[in-house]
Design a protein around this motif. Structure first.
Motif, PDB file in Angstrom:
ATOM      1  N   MET A  24     -12.285 -14.014   7.396  1.00 39.83           N
ATOM      2  CA  MET A  24     -11.802 -14.168   6.027  1.00 39.83           C
ATOM      3  C   MET A  24     -10.390 -14.761   6.076  1.00 39.83           C
ATOM      4  SD  MET A  24     -13.260 -10.885   3.970  1.00 39.83           S
ATOM      5  CE  MET A  24     -13.248  -9.601   5.199  1.00 39.83           C
ATOM      6  N   ARG A  25     -10.053 -15.598   5.089  1.00 41.80           N
ATOM      7  CA  ARG A  25      -8.771 -16.313   5.054  1.00 41.80           C
ATOM      8  C   ARG A  25      -8.486 -17.059   6.354  1.00 41.80           C
ATOM      9  NH1 ARG A  25      -4.664 -14.326   1.405  1.00 41.80           N
ATOM     10  NH2 ARG A  25      -5.887 -13.964  -0.429  1.00 41.80           N
ATOM     11  N   ALA A  27      -8.521 -20.191   6.824  1.00 43.12           N
ATOM     12  CA  ALA A  27      -7.643 -21.333   6.539  1.00 43.12           C
ATOM     13  C   ALA A  27      -6.404 -20.764   5.865  1.00 43.12           C
ATOM     14  CB  ALA A  27      -8.342 -22.317   5.610  1.00 43.12           C
ATOM     15  N   GLY A  28      -5.259 -20.897   6.497  1.00 46.32           N
ATOM     16  CA  GLY A  28      -4.080 -20.302   5.863  1.00 46.32           C
ATOM     17  C   GLY A  28      -2.822 -20.498   6.670  1.00 46.32           C
ATOM     18  N   ARG A  29      -1.791 -19.825   6.199  1.00 50.70           N
ATOM     19  CA  ARG A  29      -0.447 -20.119   6.706  1.00 50.70           C
ATOM     20  C   ARG A  29      -0.209 -19.777   8.167  1.00 50.70           C
ATOM     21  NH1 ARG A  29       2.309 -17.110   1.861  1.00 50.70           N
ATOM     22  NH2 ARG A  29       0.312 -16.100   2.136  1.00 50.70           N
ATOM     23  N   TYR A  34      -2.221 -26.034   8.970  1.00 51.94           N
ATOM     24  CA  TYR A  34      -2.350 -25.768   7.527  1.00 51.94           C
ATOM     25  C   TYR A  34      -1.006 -25.974   6.844  1.00 51.94           C
ATOM     26  CZ  TYR A  34      -2.690 -23.067   3.176  1.00 51.94           C
ATOM     27  OH  TYR A  34      -2.626 -22.666   1.857  1.00 51.94           O
ATOM     28  N   LEU A  71     -15.204 -22.621   1.831  1.00 47.14           N
ATOM     29  CA  LEU A  71     -14.504 -23.460   0.859  1.00 47.14           C
ATOM     30  C   LEU A  71     -13.046 -23.018   0.739  1.00 47.14           C
ATOM     31  CD1 LEU A  71     -14.376 -25.057  -1.951  1.00 47.14           C
ATOM     32  CD2 LEU A  71     -15.186 -22.912  -2.940  1.00 47.14           C
ATOM     33  N   ASP A  74      -9.317 -20.453  -4.349  1.00 48.79           N
ATOM     34  CA  ASP A  74      -8.867 -19.085  -4.579  1.00 48.79           C
ATOM     35  C   ASP A  74      -9.771 -18.444  -5.619  1.00 48.79           C
ATOM     36  OD1 ASP A  74      -6.467 -17.188  -3.899  1.00 48.79           O
ATOM     37  OD2 ASP A  74      -6.899 -16.929  -6.032  1.00 48.79           O
ATOM     38  N   ILE A  75      -9.844 -17.119  -5.595  1.00 43.99           N
ATOM     39  CA  ILE A  75     -10.703 -16.430  -6.563  1.00 43.99           C
ATOM     40  C   ILE A  75     -10.288 -16.720  -8.007  1.00 43.99           C
ATOM     41  CG2 ILE A  75     -11.401 -14.557  -5.023  1.00 43.99           C
ATOM     42  CD1 ILE A  75      -9.329 -12.769  -6.505  1.00 43.99           C
ATOM     43  N   PHE A  88       1.099 -19.035  -8.650  1.00 44.47           N
ATOM     44  CA  PHE A  88       1.009 -18.204  -7.447  1.00 44.47           C
ATOM     45  C   PHE A  88       2.408 -17.959  -6.903  1.00 44.47           C
ATOM     46  CE2 PHE A  88      -3.316 -19.342  -7.862  1.00 44.47           C
ATOM     47  CZ  PHE A  88      -4.031 -18.345  -7.222  1.00 44.47           C
ATOM     48  N   PRO A  90       3.572 -15.075  -4.023  1.00 50.56           N
ATOM     49  CA  PRO A  90       2.518 -15.966  -3.531  1.00 50.56           C
ATOM     50  C   PRO A  90       1.161 -15.576  -4.091  1.00 50.56           C
ATOM     51  CG  PRO A  90       3.022 -14.316  -1.860  1.00 50.56           C
ATOM     52  CD  PRO A  90       3.902 -14.022  -3.051  1.00 50.56           C
ATOM     53  N   GLY A  91       0.998 -14.358  -4.610  1.00 46.25           N
ATOM     54  CA  GLY A  91      -0.259 -13.942  -5.254  1.00 46.25           C
ATOM     55  C   GLY A  91      -0.309 -14.452  -6.692  1.00 46.25           C
ATOM     56  N   PRO A  92      -1.437 -14.256  -7.378  1.00 50.79           N
ATOM     57  CA  PRO A  92      -1.607 -14.769  -8.741  1.00 50.79           C
ATOM     58  C   PRO A  92      -0.647 -14.109  -9.733  1.00 50.79           C
ATOM     59  CG  PRO A  92      -3.692 -13.912  -7.839  1.00 50.79           C
ATOM     60  CD  PRO A  92      -2.631 -13.561  -6.876  1.00 50.79           C
ATOM     61  N   PHE A 140     -17.638 -18.907  -2.384  1.00 48.49           N
ATOM     62  CA  PHE A 140     -17.197 -17.558  -2.746  1.00 48.49           C
ATOM     63  C   PHE A 140     -16.728 -17.496  -4.186  1.00 48.49           C
ATOM     64  CE2 PHE A 140     -12.592 -17.750  -3.215  1.00 48.49           C
ATOM     65  CZ  PHE A 140     -12.247 -18.920  -2.549  1.00 48.49           C
ATOM     66  N   TYR A 150      -6.472  -8.801 -12.276  1.00 44.76           N
ATOM     67  CA  TYR A 150      -5.346  -9.747 -12.384  1.00 44.76           C
ATOM     68  C   TYR A 150      -5.112 -10.174 -13.833  1.00 44.76           C
ATOM     69  CZ  TYR A 150      -5.025 -10.192  -7.321  1.00 44.76           C
ATOM     70  OH  TYR A 150      -4.835  -9.929  -5.992  1.00 44.76           O
ATOM     71  N   HIS A 319     -10.283  -7.559   6.610  1.00 41.32           N
ATOM     72  CA  HIS A 319      -9.608  -8.200   5.472  1.00 41.32           C
ATOM     73  C   HIS A 319      -9.154  -9.562   5.976  1.00 41.32           C
ATOM     74  CE1 HIS A 319      -7.137  -7.246   1.578  1.00 41.32           C
ATOM     75  NE2 HIS A 319      -7.767  -8.407   1.516  1.00 41.32           N
TER      76      HIS A 319
HETATM   77  O1  CP3 Z   1     -10.956 -17.391   3.416  1.00 40.67           O
HETATM   78  C1  CP3 Z   1     -10.543 -18.555   3.284  1.00 40.67           C
HETATM   79  O2  CP3 Z   1     -10.001 -19.181   4.219  1.00 40.67           O
HETATM   80  C2  CP3 Z   1     -10.799 -19.264   1.966  1.00 40.67           C
HETATM   81  C3  CP3 Z   1      -9.728 -19.305   1.022  1.00 40.67           C
HETATM   82  C4  CP3 Z   1      -9.319 -18.088   0.183  1.00 40.67           C
HETATM   83  C5  CP3 Z   1      -8.021 -17.979  -0.363  1.00 40.67           C
HETATM   84  N1  CP3 Z   1      -7.993 -16.892  -1.187  1.00 40.67           N
HETATM   85  C6  CP3 Z   1      -6.915 -18.908  -0.137  1.00 40.67           C
HETATM   86  C7  CP3 Z   1      -5.545 -18.436  -0.359  1.00 40.67           C
HETATM   87  C8  CP3 Z   1     -10.057 -17.008  -0.269  1.00 40.67           C
HETATM   88  C9  CP3 Z   1     -11.496 -16.612   0.047  1.00 40.67           C
HETATM   89  C10 CP3 Z   1      -9.204 -16.249  -1.141  1.00 40.67           C
HETATM   90  C11 CP3 Z   1      -9.657 -15.054  -1.874  1.00 40.67           C
HETATM   91  C12 CP3 Z   1      -8.670 -14.219  -2.569  1.00 40.67           C
HETATM   92  N2  CP3 Z   1      -7.564 -14.608  -3.274  1.00 40.67           N
HETATM   93  C13 CP3 Z   1      -8.798 -12.820  -2.721  1.00 40.67           C
HETATM   94  C14 CP3 Z   1      -9.925 -11.977  -2.194  1.00 40.67           C
HETATM   95  C15 CP3 Z   1      -9.781 -11.692  -0.753  1.00 40.67           C
HETATM   96  C16 CP3 Z   1      -8.682 -10.717  -0.404  1.00 40.67           C
HETATM   97  O3  CP3 Z   1      -7.729 -11.167   0.248  1.00 40.67           O
HETATM   98  O4  CP3 Z   1      -8.799  -9.539  -0.735  1.00 40.67           O
HETATM   99  C17 CP3 Z   1      -7.691 -12.373  -3.467  1.00 40.67           C
HETATM  100  C18 CP3 Z   1      -7.384 -10.928  -3.856  1.00 40.67           C
HETATM  101  C19 CP3 Z   1      -6.925 -13.509  -3.825  1.00 40.67           C
HETATM  102  C20 CP3 Z   1      -5.712 -13.554  -4.663  1.00 40.67           C
HETATM  103  C21 CP3 Z   1      -4.572 -14.090  -3.881  1.00 40.67           C
HETATM  104  N3  CP3 Z   1      -4.414 -15.431  -3.580  1.00 40.67           N
HETATM  105  C22 CP3 Z   1      -3.483 -13.388  -3.322  1.00 40.67           C
HETATM  106  C23 CP3 Z   1      -3.278 -11.884  -3.416  1.00 40.67           C
HETATM  107  C24 CP3 Z   1      -2.683 -14.346  -2.680  1.00 40.67           C
HETATM  108  C25 CP3 Z   1      -1.373 -14.098  -2.004  1.00 40.67           C
HETATM  109  C26 CP3 Z   1      -1.548 -13.426  -0.701  1.00 40.67           C
HETATM  110  C27 CP3 Z   1      -1.038 -14.296   0.405  1.00 40.67           C
HETATM  111  O5  CP3 Z   1      -1.812 -14.549   1.352  1.00 40.67           O
HETATM  112  O6  CP3 Z   1       0.118 -14.713   0.353  1.00 40.67           O
HETATM  113  C28 CP3 Z   1      -3.292 -15.607  -2.838  1.00 40.67           C
HETATM  114  C29 CP3 Z   1      -2.823 -16.904  -2.312  1.00 40.67           C
HETATM  115  C30 CP3 Z   1      -3.708 -17.560  -1.323  1.00 40.67           C
HETATM  116  N4  CP3 Z   1      -5.063 -17.735  -1.433  1.00 40.67           N
HETATM  117  C31 CP3 Z   1      -3.297 -18.187  -0.106  1.00 40.67           C
HETATM  118  C32 CP3 Z   1      -4.437 -18.742   0.496  1.00 40.67           C
HETATM  119  C33 CP3 Z   1      -4.521 -19.546   1.752  1.00 40.67           C
HETATM  120  C34 CP3 Z   1      -1.868 -18.288   0.377  1.00 40.67           C
HETATM  121  C35 CP3 Z   1      -1.237 -19.419  -0.375  1.00 40.67           C
HETATM  122  C36 CP3 Z   1      -0.308 -20.259   0.441  1.00 40.67           C
HETATM  123  O7  CP3 Z   1      -0.744 -21.107   1.233  1.00 40.67           O
HETATM  124  O8  CP3 Z   1       0.893 -20.095   0.204  1.00 40.67           O
END
Ligand code: CP3
Length: 344
Positions: A24-25, A27-29, A34, A71, A74-75, A88, A90-92, A140, A150, A319
């Motif tokens: 999960m996640r 693809a990310g920082r 990325y 994919l 974001d949700i 964002f 960084p969360g929503p 997803f 949210y 997670h």
């Molecule tokens: O899994 C993957 O690689 C696919 C991409 C994906 C993202 N968000 C990208 C993202 C998926 C499946 C999500 C789901 C998501 N988003 C959830 C459910 C999963 C979980 O973690 O419980 C939730 C609650 C969110 C809401 C959300 N989006 C939060 C709380 C945050 C901030 C947290 C953080 O990581 O900083 C985001 C931002 C977010 N969504 C990022 C990514 C890669 C970070 C943004 C960045 O690049 O700055």
């Protein structure tokens, strides 16, 4: 056995040579590659930028060899099509949290294919990139309760007390909101399947905040409705509930093909309770990827063993990867999964 076959069979509880692996996640920082693509681009702009989103979705497969691509989005994205204003950080963060019947009514019911067309373009392009290598593509959505959390709270929160206040004081408003979001989620996931998603995962990150009784009243019926209305003959459904140890029995009743467990559940016990009723996904603590590679490999072997009583297993974390997750830890996790043999 090719990776698509392995993934679909594991989700449906058919025999496999070993469990498939993705994170999960993924693809990310934590990935420097990325961060390079993301540089100077706001997160939501990344989600709308088909070329960038396709590139970062593929990175974990190309760089680390994960066996499924999810994919990049974001949700919260499908809510943009309904007229919700958000950022964002960084969360929503919502411009205007939603608390009244009139505000729920004002959400535009829109076909996600019109509201957020770029999501489906990203999926179509990903599927073209992956079909030759037989890597499965995952779609997803956020589950209605987590999206409502949210929308009502306005941002992430420890207790989501505004959401719960609405639940206990004005249940009809929350019920109307969940109904609207359930219709959206069904349409959104079926459209993703139509655009090429071969498995879909529903993220209910905040449903674990509820008592077992409230979870049964507010969340289980929504999951059951979604499971019943998705085209699961084409794409199995994975259900993730964070911090959901106390609601595992209700998760089993959802009808989802795969239950994605967080690290607070002991895999052996959870797999015994689930048995032939569903497959399991998980559930290493993401922070455990900071351990030396040989410890990670030992945990992977233990997880695969412990999951055996369930009808199938997809190796994953409990997670998402965190920004400080070591790339080497992810690599060790994936390599250890690929070194697993068939059940003894
Ligand atoms: O899994 C993957 O690689 C696919 C991409 C994906 C993202 N968000 C990208 C993202 C998926 C499946 C999500 C789901 C998501 N988003 C959830 C459910 C999963 C979980 O973690 O419980 C939730 C609650 C969110 C809401 C959300 N989006 C939060 C709380 C945050 C901030 C947290 C953080 O990581 O900083 C985001 C931002 C977010 N969504 C990022 C990514 C890669 C970070 C943004 C960045 O690049 O700055």
């Amino acid at each position: 056995m090719d990776p698509t076959e392995r993934m679909l069979r594991a989700c449906r509880g058919e025999p496999v040579d070993r469990p498939p692996v993705w994170l999960m996640r993924q693809a990310g920082r934590y990935l420097p590659e990325y961060r390079r693509v993301r540089e100077g681009v706001p997160f939501l702009a990344m989600c709308r930028d088909v070329e960038r989103a396709v590139e970062v979705s593929l990175q974990p497969w190309r760089l680390l060899g994960v066996e499924a691509v999810i994919l990049f989005s974001d949700i919260m994205v499908p809510l943009l099509g309904m007229g919700v204003e958000l950022d964002f950080a960084p969360g929503p963060v919502l411009a205007r949290p939603l608390r009244s019947a009139a505000e729920v009514d004002a959400l535009r019911p829109v076909d996600p294919r019109d509201g957020v067309p770029y999501v489906f373009e990203i999926l179509r392009q990903l599927r073209r990139e992956l079909v030759g290598a037989r890597i499965p593509l995952l779609g997803f959505a956020g589950a209605p309760f987590t999206l409502a959390a949210y929308l009502v709270e306005g941002r992430g929160s420890r207790h989501f007390s505004a959401l719960k206040r609405l639940m206990y004081r004005e249940p009809a408003v929350l019920r109307a909101l969940l109904a609207r979001l359930t219709d959206l989620t069904v349409a959104y996931l079926n459209a993703q399947i139509e655009a090429g998603a071969q498995v879909v995962q529903l993220f209910d990150t905040w449903a674990g905040l509820l008592s077992p009784a409230d979870y049964r009243a507010w969340v289980l019926p929504v999951h059951r409705e979604i499971a019943a209305k998705l085209d699961r003959a084409r794409a199995p459904l994975i259900l993730y509930v964070n911090d959901g140890a106390h609601v595992l029995d209700a998760m089993i009743e959802s009808g989802a093909d795969v239950l994605s467990l967080d690290h607070r559940l002991e895999m052996a016990e959870a797999a015994r309770r689930i048995g032939r009723r569903a497959s399991v996904q998980g559930n290493l603590d993401p922070c455990a990827l900071a351990a030396p590679p040989e410890r990670i490999a030992a945990w992977v072997r233990e997880l695969a063993d412990a999951a055996r009583p369930a009808r199938g297993h997809v190796l994953n974390l409990g997670h998402g990867c965190l920004p400080d997750t070591p790339v080497e830890g992810v690599r060790a996790f994936v390599e250890a999964a690929k070194a697993l043999g068939p059940a003894a």
